[in-house]
Scaffold this active site. Structure first.
Site, PDB file in Angstrom:
ATOM      1  N   LYS A 187      69.755  89.085  94.945  1.00  0.00           N
ATOM      2  CA  LYS A 187      68.544  88.267  95.085  1.00  0.00           C
ATOM      3  C   LYS A 187      68.598  87.072  94.155  1.00  0.00           C
ATOM      4  O   LYS A 187      68.101  86.006  94.499  1.00  0.00           O
ATOM      5  CB  LYS A 187      67.293  89.107  94.825  1.00  0.00           C
ATOM      6  CG  LYS A 187      67.007  90.055  95.958  1.00  0.00           C
ATOM      7  CD  LYS A 187      65.564  90.484  95.998  1.00  0.00           C
ATOM      8  CE  LYS A 187      65.313  91.354  97.215  1.00  0.00           C
ATOM      9  NZ  LYS A 187      64.055  92.090  97.146  1.00  0.00           N
ATOM     10  N   LYS A 235      73.976  94.518 105.954  1.00  0.00           N
ATOM     11  CA  LYS A 235      72.831  95.330 106.402  1.00  0.00           C
ATOM     12  C   LYS A 235      71.801  94.456 107.126  1.00  0.00           C
ATOM     13  O   LYS A 235      71.725  93.246 106.869  1.00  0.00           O
ATOM     14  CB  LYS A 235      72.202  96.073 105.220  1.00  0.00           C
ATOM     15  CG  LYS A 235      71.399  95.213 104.294  1.00  0.00           C
ATOM     16  CD  LYS A 235      70.510  96.057 103.362  1.00  0.00           C
ATOM     17  CE  LYS A 235      69.643  95.103 102.534  1.00  0.00           C
ATOM     18  NZ  LYS A 235      68.646  95.726 101.713  1.00  0.00           N
ATOM     19  N   LYS A 253      65.248  91.722 106.314  1.00  0.00           N
ATOM     20  CA  LYS A 253      64.062  90.942 106.702  1.00  0.00           C
ATOM     21  C   LYS A 253      64.275  89.463 106.477  1.00  0.00           C
ATOM     22  O   LYS A 253      63.691  88.636 107.139  1.00  0.00           O
ATOM     23  CB  LYS A 253      62.886  91.334 105.797  1.00  0.00           C
ATOM     24  CG  LYS A 253      62.238  92.634 106.084  1.00  0.00           C
ATOM     25  CD  LYS A 253      61.110  92.825 105.070  1.00  0.00           C
ATOM     26  CE  LYS A 253      60.777  94.278 104.896  1.00  0.00           C
ATOM     27  NZ  LYS A 253      60.179  94.591 103.616  1.00  0.00           N
TER      28      LYS A 253
HETATM   29  P1  TYM Z   1      62.446  97.468 101.243  1.00  0.00           P
HETATM   30  O1  TYM Z   1      61.063  96.975 101.443  1.00  0.00           O
HETATM   31  O2  TYM Z   1      63.549  96.472 101.155  1.00  0.00           O
HETATM   32  O3  TYM Z   1      62.843  98.470 102.387  1.00  0.00           O
HETATM   33  C1  TYM Z   1      62.002  99.554 102.748  1.00  0.00           C
HETATM   34  C2  TYM Z   1      62.848 100.765 103.131  1.00  0.00           C
HETATM   35  O4  TYM Z   1      63.711 100.444 104.225  1.00  0.00           O
HETATM   36  C3  TYM Z   1      65.060 100.783 103.897  1.00  0.00           C
HETATM   37  N1  TYM Z   1      65.952  99.787 104.524  1.00  0.00           N
HETATM   38  C4  TYM Z   1      66.965 100.106 105.340  1.00  0.00           C
HETATM   39  N2  TYM Z   1      67.434 101.295 105.779  1.00  0.00           N
HETATM   40  C5  TYM Z   1      68.474 101.285 106.636  1.00  0.00           C
HETATM   41  N3  TYM Z   1      69.081 100.149 107.069  1.00  0.00           N
HETATM   42  C6  TYM Z   1      68.652  98.932 106.655  1.00  0.00           C
HETATM   43  N4  TYM Z   1      69.236  97.824 107.095  1.00  0.00           N
HETATM   44  C7  TYM Z   1      67.555  98.871 105.740  1.00  0.00           C
HETATM   45  N5  TYM Z   1      66.879  97.862 105.140  1.00  0.00           N
HETATM   46  C8  TYM Z   1      65.908  98.440 104.393  1.00  0.00           C
HETATM   47  C9  TYM Z   1      65.119 100.701 102.367  1.00  0.00           C
HETATM   48  O5  TYM Z   1      66.181 101.478 101.859  1.00  0.00           O
HETATM   49  C10 TYM Z   1      63.764 101.247 101.992  1.00  0.00           C
HETATM   50  O6  TYM Z   1      63.776 102.655 101.962  1.00  0.00           O
HETATM   51  N6  TYM Z   1      62.618  98.570  96.397  1.00  0.00           N
HETATM   52  C11 TYM Z   1      62.168  99.054  97.673  1.00  0.00           C
HETATM   53  C12 TYM Z   1      60.678  99.292  97.752  1.00  0.00           C
HETATM   54  C13 TYM Z   1      60.140 100.231  96.718  1.00  0.00           C
HETATM   55  C14 TYM Z   1      60.317 101.639  96.727  1.00  0.00           C
HETATM   56  C15 TYM Z   1      59.596 102.095  95.573  1.00  0.00           C
HETATM   57  C16 TYM Z   1      61.000 102.524  97.537  1.00  0.00           C
HETATM   58  C17 TYM Z   1      59.376  99.897  95.651  1.00  0.00           C
HETATM   59  N7  TYM Z   1      59.044 101.032  94.958  1.00  0.00           N
HETATM   60  C18 TYM Z   1      59.562 103.444  95.252  1.00  0.00           C
HETATM   61  C19 TYM Z   1      60.947 103.881  97.207  1.00  0.00           C
HETATM   62  C20 TYM Z   1      60.259 104.327  96.070  1.00  0.00           C
HETATM   63  C21 TYM Z   1      62.528  98.010  98.705  1.00  0.00           C
HETATM   64  O7  TYM Z   1      62.730  96.864  98.408  1.00  0.00           O
HETATM   65  O8  TYM Z   1      62.505  98.449  99.975  1.00  0.00           O
END
Ligand code: TYM
Length: 334
Positions: free
Chosen positions: A115, A197, A200
């Site tokens: 990032k 991957k 968004k």
């Molecule tokens: P975020 O918002 O980027 O993504 C949310 C969830 O989606 C999963 N994910 C994917 N899984 C499979 N293939 C993909 N291409 C893909 N892109 C995203 C992510 O692994 C995630 O589970 N840091 C976290 C948010 C967060 C969080 C937490 C998660 C903040 N606090 C506490 C768990 C526990 C994040 O940026 O996810």
């Protein structure tokens, strides 16, 4: 444990629209685990501002994501679905945990490296300590399980390390959480660059299928998906990442094994296969999309959910926060 059940915590950022990577990597598993655990599902809007956000867009995205959780099948009465920013304990515990996290640990985080290279004019401290806030999210609720996609495993490992460190000094304050990965959808790849991957923030809108895309858009994007010249529908993620990705998506949503997918399409062309994947995804997302638009109309219902769940989350989070404050020696208020 809460009410005799193990505890589950997870969250998604309130940036952009959710895609089928978020769904297959996380949300779908949340729904299937939700009967076995006491669940907290947060829309982590505080994490979102580590990248500059338009205020109105952030507010709209956060609300849409909260409704997407419900539309995907999470009952908002049984599961605590809430905004992270409505529970100040997240920020308070995060500060405390900052003092138990080493810079060397944060320097190793690949998401920070990614990032900060993408947003090189705004490498802010929040982006750097992002994983500490994530650890606070999880530890506040004494979570046993955290269902996420593969890209979050490094953050989870850091969370466990910090919790162990704190417990070693102050006794058993935090439950040590276990990550929980879905079987096939743990890493869904971009439809345009299948070595990366699905994300968004991809500028190429054909790279991701968004959960609110309509049927024609979904089918069109799958038709354009990048594959290879092997003309062979075999699961080989190394040499045929595009085809392997489509097989993963088709297998999970069609509830088939990879072997079944291989035999179903033996001798068939990529065109037929891509159309079948597109139709399966469009069919799977249709009821979900309809439910989302119904919820959008029901403003009063969603507002009540938001208010009640913020109180419920704050109650549990504050119990942990008070315990931590006491352990580290903050004066106790009467
Ligand atoms: P975020 O918002 O980027 O993504 C949310 C969830 O989606 C999963 N994910 C994917 N899984 C499979 N293939 C993909 N291409 C893909 N892109 C995203 C992510 O692994 C995630 O589970 N840091 C976290 C948010 C967060 C969080 C937490 C998660 C903040 N606090 C506490 C768990 C526990 C994040 O940026 O996810």
């Amino acid at each position: 444990m809460l009410d005799g059940k193990k505890i589950l915590f997870s969250g998604m950022q309130a940036t952009g629209s959710l895609h089928i990577g978020n769904y297959l990597g996380a949300l779908k598993n949340w729904v299937s685990l939700s009967n076995d655990y006491e669940c907290f599902y947060s829309v982590v809007d505080m994490h979102s501002i580590t990248i500059r956000q338009d205020p109105q867009e952030l507010r709209n995205n956060a609300r849409n994501i909260l409704m997407i959780y419900i539309a995907a099948g999470l009952d908002p009465i049984k599961n605590c679905i809430y905004y992270q920013s409505h529970v100040p304990a997240h920020a308070e515990l995060s500060w405390i945990l900052n003092c138990f996290t080493y810079m060397g640990e944060l320097n190793r985080m690949t998401q920070f490296k990614d990032k900060s290279s993408k947003h090189d004019t705004n490498i802010n401290v929040g982006l750097y300590t992002y994983p500490v806030l994530q650890a606070a999210d999880i530890l506040l609720y004494q979570a046993d399980a955290v269902p996420v996609g593969k890209d979050q495993l490094q953050h989870l490992e850091l969370c466990r390390d910090v919790a162990h460190r704190f417990n070693a000094i102050y006794g058993d304050v935090f439950t040590i959480p276990e990550p929980s990965l879905g079987k096939a959808g743990a890493k869904i790849r971009s439809l345009q660059e299948p070595t990366k991957k699905m994300s968004k923030s991809d500028e190429n809108l054909n790279a991701a299928i968004f959960l609110l895309d309509d049927r024609d858009t979904i089918i069109r994007k799958f038709k354009k998906a990048v594959t290879d010249n092997f003309a062979n529908i075999k699961y080989d993620a190394e040499n045929q990442p595009g085809i392997a990705n489509l097989m993963d998506i088709y297998a999970v949503l069609g509830e088939k094994t990879i072997a079944q997918v291989e035999s179903e399409f033996a001798g068939k062309g990529y065109g037929d296969f891509k159309l079948a994947v597109g139709e399966t995804v469009a069919d799977a997302l249709k009821p979900f999309r309809e439910r989302f638009y119904e919820l959008k109309e029901d403003k009063a219902y969603i507002d009540t959910i938001i208010k009640n769940n913020a109180e419920k989350a704050a109650y549990t989070a504050n119990k942990t926060l008070r315990k931590v404050q006491k352990k580290i020696g903050f004066p106790i208020s009467n």
